[in-house]
Design an enzyme around this catalytic site. Structure first.
Site, PDB file in Angstrom:
ATOM      1  N   HIS A   1       1.470   3.743   1.900  1.00  0.00           N
ATOM      2  CA  HIS A   1       1.920   4.471   2.987  1.00  0.00           C
ATOM      3  C   HIS A   1       3.721   4.502   2.760  1.00  0.00           C
ATOM      4  O   HIS A   1       4.252   3.463   2.587  1.00  0.00           O
ATOM      5  CB  HIS A   1       1.726   3.958   4.413  1.00  0.00           C
ATOM      6  CG  HIS A   1       0.303   4.228   4.614  1.00  0.00           C
ATOM      7  ND1 HIS A   1      -0.426   3.533   5.666  1.00  0.00           N
ATOM      8  CD2 HIS A   1      -0.607   5.377   4.293  1.00  0.00           C
ATOM      9  CE1 HIS A   1      -1.772   4.074   5.866  1.00  0.00           C
ATOM     10  NE2 HIS A   1      -1.688   5.132   4.813  1.00  0.00           N
TER      11      HIS A   1
ATOM     12  N   HIS B   1       0.713  -1.247   0.201  1.00  0.00           N
ATOM     13  CA  HIS B   1      -0.081   0.034   0.011  1.00  0.00           C
ATOM     14  C   HIS B   1       0.888   1.345   0.003  1.00  0.00           C
ATOM     15  O   HIS B   1       2.237   1.171   0.197  1.00  0.00           O
ATOM     16  CB  HIS B   1      -0.832   0.001   1.245  1.00  0.00           C
ATOM     17  CG  HIS B   1      -0.360  -0.032   2.648  1.00  0.00           C
ATOM     18  ND1 HIS B   1       0.496  -0.933   3.002  1.00  0.00           N
ATOM     19  CD2 HIS B   1      -0.529   0.995   3.520  1.00  0.00           C
ATOM     20  CE1 HIS B   1       0.787  -0.670   4.300  1.00  0.00           C
ATOM     21  NE2 HIS B   1       0.267   0.454   4.558  1.00  0.00           N
TER      22      HIS B   1
ATOM     23  N   ASP C   1       5.895   4.254   4.807  1.00  0.00           N
ATOM     24  CA  ASP C   1       7.030   3.360   5.702  1.00  0.00           C
ATOM     25  C   ASP C   1       7.105   2.201   4.614  1.00  0.00           C
ATOM     26  O   ASP C   1       7.841   0.954   5.308  1.00  0.00           O
ATOM     27  CB  ASP C   1       6.427   3.054   7.206  1.00  0.00           C
ATOM     28  CG  ASP C   1       4.924   2.712   7.201  1.00  0.00           C
ATOM     29  OD1 ASP C   1       4.194   3.237   6.495  1.00  0.00           O
ATOM     30  OD2 ASP C   1       4.728   1.925   8.081  1.00  0.00           O
ATOM     31  N   HIS C   2       6.310   1.976   3.774  1.00  0.00           N
ATOM     32  CA  HIS C   2       6.036   0.652   2.963  1.00  0.00           C
ATOM     33  C   HIS C   2       6.773   1.100   1.546  1.00  0.00           C
ATOM     34  O   HIS C   2       7.549   0.222   1.143  1.00  0.00           O
ATOM     35  CB  HIS C   2       4.833  -0.229   2.915  1.00  0.00           C
ATOM     36  CG  HIS C   2       4.314  -0.396   4.292  1.00  0.00           C
ATOM     37  ND1 HIS C   2       4.326  -1.862   4.618  1.00  0.00           N
ATOM     38  CD2 HIS C   2       3.649   0.255   5.225  1.00  0.00           C
ATOM     39  CE1 HIS C   2       3.774  -1.656   5.805  1.00  0.00           C
ATOM     40  NE2 HIS C   2       3.540  -0.416   6.221  1.00  0.00           N
TER      41      HIS C   2
HETATM   42 ZN    ZN Z   1       3.065   0.398   7.861  1.00  0.00          ZN
END
Ligand code: ZN
Length: 294
Positions: A94, A92, A96-97
């Site tokens: 976001h 997804h 942090d990914h």
């Molecule tokens: Zn995350």
């Protein structure tokens, strides 16, 4: 209704902050923990290196933050597996990914694939539910899991394990973001992964769940039902503001988590409003921050 019990309470999972930096989970998969721990990312983001041993290739799932130390750790795993990166997949959007997806994709000369064009980038591939990726000597099946975000995907491996991103976390529960997330979609996605009968859940954050993945998915469903019950019970005592509901329902959790809890609460209220059980009720419609039972 009592609060549901988390089945992981009796499992021997590594404590927060004690997750090994690199771990081979099965011959197909090595997990690499990024150095970005926080209240929201728990131990940090898990990057998964997936490929059949001897194929000379690997796929990265959720590269995580664009951090030189993390890239070095991933490259060390690729070298140990004698594999080159042939694709970057993202669960997804976001950061942090997804932050490292495009820079690492160009670094490795590997295409990026994700549920949204924004993440896949120009020249990338937008994935749909049911797509089967045949790469690195193995297959990954794309499973749409909207709810946490609208573009969220999971990837089912040949072993039966499912890479679940932030759909399910190794510790605690996930957030249905607001306004992007969707509680009804989230519940359907939990049932969808449950129905796959996963042999393991490899989470975007926290430890891998191997003992009884179905029980964790059942707990997540029960947890969301319990939050809904708590909201209706609180509103049964009279109209309330969203912040008051969060303070009451999340009294036992650290205040640092309340902003995320407020998002899940608003998303749950949206579901109850759509079902005609609750109405937004404010002096000013545009400042719809108070709710009451319908
Ligand atoms: Zn995350």
């Amino acid at each position: 209704m009592d609060a549901p019990a988390d089945p992981r309470a009796s499992w021997s999972l590594p404590a927060l902050g004690e997750l090994p930096r690199t771990a081979e989970l099965e011959p197909l998969v090595t997990r690499v923990l990024a150095p970005n721990p926080s209240g929201m990312t728990l131990d940090g983001t898990n990057t998964y290196v997936v490929g059949a041993p001897g194929s000379g290739q690997a796929v990265l799932v959720d590269p995580g933050p664009d951090d030189p130390a993390h890239l070095a750790a991933v490259e060390a795993v690729l070298a140990a597996r004698d594999a080159r990166c042939v694709a970057v997949l993202v669960t997804h959007h976001h950061g942090d990914h997804a932050e490292a997806a495009l820079p690492w994709g160009s670094h490795f000369g590997a295409p990026v694939a994700a549920g949204s064009a924004q993440v896949a980038g120009p020249g990338g591939r937008v994935l749909d539910h049911g797509d089967r990726l045949r790469q690195a000597g193995t297959t990954l099946d794309v499973v749409a899991t909207p709810g946490h975000t609208s573009d969220h995907l999971a990837f089912r491996l040949e072993s039966g394990a499912v890479l679940v991103g932030d759909h399910v976390l190794g510790r605690g529960t996930s957030v249905v973001t607001h306004p992007e997330g969707d509680v009804v979609a989230y519940l359907e996605s939990l049932r969808r992964v449950h129905d796959l009968g996963p042999s393991a859940l490899y989470c975007g954050h926290g430890p891998e769940l191997t003992e009884d993945p179905g029980a964790v998915l059942g707990y997540y469903l029960a947890h969301r039902a319990y939050r809904e019950h708590q909201l209706l019970a609180a509103l049964g005592r009279g109209p309330a503001g969203v912040d008051d509901l969060v303070a009451e329902i999340y009294a036992q959790v650290p205040r640092a988590v309340w902003p995320a809890a407020a998002q899940s609460t608003r998303a749950t209220l949206d579901k109850l409003v759509a079902e005609g059980r609750v109405v937004w009720w404010g002096a000013d419609e545009s400042d719809a921050d108070r709710v009451r039972l319908a």
